[in-house]
Design a protein around this motif. Sequence first.
Motif, mmCIF file in Angstrom:
data_model
loop_
_atom_site.group_PDB
_atom_site.id
_atom_site.type_symbol
_atom_site.label_atom_id
_atom_site.label_comp_id
_atom_site.label_asym_id
_atom_site.label_seq_id
_atom_site.Cartn_x
_atom_site.Cartn_y
_atom_site.Cartn_z
ATOM 1 N N ASP A 121 6.627 27.525 95.656
ATOM 2 C CA ASP A 121 7.391 27.465 94.414
ATOM 3 C C ASP A 121 6.689 28.311 93.357
ATOM 4 O O ASP A 121 5.687 28.984 93.632
ATOM 5 N N THR A 122 7.211 28.306 92.147
ATOM 6 C CA THR A 122 6.669 29.156 91.083
ATOM 7 C C THR A 122 5.236 28.801 90.695
ATOM 8 O O THR A 122 4.547 29.599 90.071
ATOM 9 N N ASP A 123 4.762 27.605 91.087
ATOM 10 C CA ASP A 123 3.365 27.216 90.858
ATOM 11 C C ASP A 123 2.516 27.409 92.112
ATOM 12 O O ASP A 123 1.391 26.910 92.194
ATOM 13 N N ALA A 142 11.935 28.751 94.619
ATOM 14 C CA ALA A 142 11.234 29.407 95.726
ATOM 15 C C ALA A 142 10.860 30.841 95.380
ATOM 16 O O ALA A 142 11.667 31.598 94.853
ATOM 17 N N THR A 143 9.617 31.205 95.684
ATOM 18 C CA THR A 143 9.164 32.576 95.456
ATOM 19 C C THR A 143 8.854 33.296 96.763
ATOM 20 O O THR A 143 9.091 34.488 96.882
#
Length: 173
Positions: free
Chosen positions: A138-140, A118-119
């Motif tokens: 998420d990171t994407d 999670a970002t």
Amino acid sequence: MLGVIAFAILALAPGASAFNFTTIDVPGALITAPFGINKAGRVVGGSIDETGAEHGFLRQKDGSFVTIDVPGALATEPHGINDSGRIAGVYLDQNLQQRGFLLHKGTLTTFDVPFPEATDTIGWGINKAGQIVGYYLDTDAVPHGFLRQPDGGFSAIDAPGAFIVPESVIEPI
């Protein structure tokens, strides 16, 4: 013309509901965006002022406004309010990261989804039990749903193959 006649008939039908519309404009704001309302008629949302800053607001039933700004945030956006006045939303911190918040009776609780991928955390809806739903990136930058319990516990909500995230929470039975 037929549409006007049909509308007139529906408007006069016994048992038809009547609606009241209220303009919601935060004083001095260039843009006002309401997001949530509770049974008491209290409305939460965001507004943008003449400097381009985004602030949260709570519109009381009497039409008065209370500004909601998370201290140190670049922007604050309340999304949901339950009937006990708990407010859930998102704010943008100094690092341009979105984080969730819960505001109740003057007490501010900030939160991040604790999953390793999670970002960003975006709080959206809140029910009478105090459960908050929203989504995290998420990171994407792919969104995933979450459910936050009143005790701070989190669960992921992901429908396989879906690109839809939860924006409201169902009341417990």
